[in-house]
Design a protein around this motif. Structure first.
Motif, short mmCIF file in Angstrom:
data_model
loop_
_atom_site.label_atom_id
_atom_site.label_comp_id
_atom_site.label_asym_id
_atom_site.label_seq_id
_atom_site.Cartn_x
_atom_site.Cartn_y
_atom_site.Cartn_z
N ILE A 1 -6.08 37.40 28.68
CA ILE A 1 -4.63 37.52 28.84
C ILE A 1 -4.26 38.77 29.62
O ILE A 1 -3.46 38.73 30.57
N ASN B 1 -2.89 38.58 33.52
CA ASN B 1 -1.55 39.10 33.80
C ASN B 1 -1.60 40.27 34.77
O ASN B 1 -0.67 40.47 35.55
N GLY C 1 -2.72 31.91 30.59
CA GLY C 1 -3.15 31.78 29.21
C GLY C 1 -4.66 31.72 29.08
O GLY C 1 -5.38 31.46 30.05
N ARG D 1 5.38 42.42 26.13
CA ARG D 1 5.33 40.96 26.08
C ARG D 1 3.90 40.46 26.21
O ARG D 1 3.53 39.44 25.63
N ASN E 1 1.87 38.38 23.35
CA ASN E 1 1.16 37.14 23.65
C ASN E 1 -0.27 37.19 23.14
O ASN E 1 -0.80 36.19 22.63
N GLN F 1 -0.06 36.74 19.33
CA GLN F 1 0.24 35.33 19.05
C GLN F 1 -1.01 34.46 19.12
O GLN F 1 -1.31 33.68 18.21
N ASN F 2 -1.72 34.58 20.22
CA ASN F 2 -2.89 33.73 20.45
C ASN F 2 -4.02 34.03 19.47
O ASN F 2 -4.66 33.10 18.96
N ILE G 1 1.08 27.75 22.78
CA ILE G 1 1.74 29.04 22.99
C ILE G 1 1.98 29.27 24.48
O ILE G 1 1.05 29.20 25.27
N PRO H 1 2.81 31.29 28.08
CA PRO H 1 2.28 32.55 28.60
C PRO H 1 3.20 33.72 28.32
O PRO H 1 4.37 33.53 27.95
N ALA H 2 2.69 34.92 28.51
CA ALA H 2 3.52 36.12 28.41
C ALA H 2 4.61 36.06 29.46
O ALA H 2 4.42 35.52 30.55
N HIS I 1 10.07 31.03 25.25
CA HIS I 1 9.36 30.45 24.12
C HIS I 1 10.01 29.13 23.71
O HIS I 1 11.21 29.05 23.49
N ALA J 1 7.20 34.76 17.00
CA ALA J 1 7.42 35.64 18.15
C ALA J 1 8.89 35.64 18.55
O ALA J 1 9.45 36.68 18.92
#
Length: 371
Positions: free
Chosen positions: A115, A119, A127, A202, A206, A209-210, A240, A242-243, A247, A346
């Motif tokens: 990630i 990014n 992702g 962010r 992410n 979250q993942n 989920i 991506p950053a 959402h 999130a």
């Protein structure tokens, strides 16, 4: 919402299907070739047991969609390196019979590194889905003593072939006569390097979250005693966004419904036990269809993605077909539910912690996402 080329997206599922002629057939063709050619070589050599490694290496061709070639060489190279690292980590976990805690730690590390790296380097899709799928499936494959390098070598050869396919348009565009160049689509996607991506809250949200959703999904599948727990993990990660993307829980519904239909299609294909050449053709068709549809309707793409993943798993494993199909369906529901929980958590977190305004990510497969 705009399609990957920036044009207005037609409303409604039927309208989207009617617009398939506007999609980038070049992308779908190279993704299909990246899947079929290595598998054909393995069939000829009588080594279908190595199909999973070739498939994960070939996923390199999915990246770099609609990017100028100076940009694509960076993003596709990064994606190929990530795939090979994940495959190598999975092979090592299997060869050393690593305990579950170590596998969970490696999974979390792969998610975080992919990630942040994607990014930073502008890789799309950003992702960790493909890397997560690779590390877990490879970790689940038995590795005979001394065969680890062979397995990784197959993946590396498939990734190199996929890289060449991804860059092949550069030569085709320059070799074609001036008049014929009009058939090639423009390459408008921008993928700038973001050197400070690791400082973006962010991106770290992410990652959390993942990691949380992946570990929770895998743990739930193991506690329930369901085979192939990686399906639950992959489903959770696929849900989920991506950053820096909005959402939404819509992807989860698309995944569950599309997977249910795809399981039925896979059953119709696999139940008669067709010859292996038929299965290779099915994989190519499914890869082609998934790439055509993923930017237009995620659920429809899953109707192709699910038979693709199950056919590869069927080639590489020995699980009875009803068990394979049942595990895929049940664990998709488990993983999607936990992925939705991560999305909602999130969203609540963002309500209380000021964040920069989100941007809508450009759609892509798996693989975005396919598996």
């Amino acid at each position: 919402m705009a399609d990957p080329q920036g044009a207005p997206r037609p409303a409604g599922f039927v309208a989207r299907l009617r617009s398939l002629g506007a999609l980038d057939l070049e992308v779908a063709l190279r993704a299909a070739l990246a899947a079929v050619v290595p598998l054909t070589v393995l069939v000829v050599l009588g080594r279908v047991d190595l199909a999973a490694y070739a498939a994960f290496g070939g996923m390199t061709a999915i990246f770099g969609r609609s990017e100028p070639y100076r940009t694509r060489v960076r993003t596709v190279t990064a994606a190929g390196a990530a795939q090979l690292t994940a495959i190598g980590a999975g092979i090592l976990l299997s060869a050393t019979d690593a305990p579950l805690a170590i596998e969970a730690a490696v999974l979390a590390a792969v998610i975080a590194v992919v990630i942040i790296g994607y990014n930073t380097l502008g890789v799309t899709p950003s992702g960790p889905l493909f890397a997560v799928f690779a590390v877990l499936v490879c970790a689940a494959q038995p590795v005979d003593e001394g065969s680890g390098w062979l397995r990784w070598g197959v993946a590396a050869a498939a990734a190199a072939f996929a890289w060449l396919l991804a860059m092949s348009g550069w030569l085709l565009r320059r070799a074609a006569p001036r008049r014929a160049r009009t058939i090639f689509k423009p390459l408008p996607r921008q993928a700038p390097v973001r050197v400070r991506a690791s400082a973006d809250p962010r991106v770290w949200l992410n990652v959390v979250q993942n990691v949380v959703a992946a570990l929770a999904a895998g743990g739930a599948a193991l506690l329930l005693g369901i085979g192939h727990p990686y399906w639950a993990v992959v489903s959770a990660v696929a849900v989920i966004p991506p950053a820096r993307a909005a959402h939404t829980v819509q992807r989860a519904w698309h995944r569950v419904i599309g997977t249910a239909v795809g399981v039925g299609v896979a059953g119709l294909v696999l139940w008669p036990e067709p010859p292996i050449w038929v299965l290779v053709v099915v994989i190519g068709i499914c890869q082609f269809g998934a790439e055509l549809l993923v930017g237009r309707h995620y659920g429809a793409a899953l109707v192709f993605v699910t038979p693709l993943a199950l056919t590869v798993a069927h080639l590489a494993g020995s699980a009875p077909l009803p068990v394979l199909l049942g595990d895929r369906l049940v664990e998709t529901v488990i993983g999607a539910a936990l992925g939705v929980a991560a999305v909602l958590a999130a969203r609540r977190f963002v309500e209380f912690v000021p964040m920069p305004p989100p941007t809508v990510a450009t759609p892509s497969i798996e693989p975005e996402e396919q598996p």
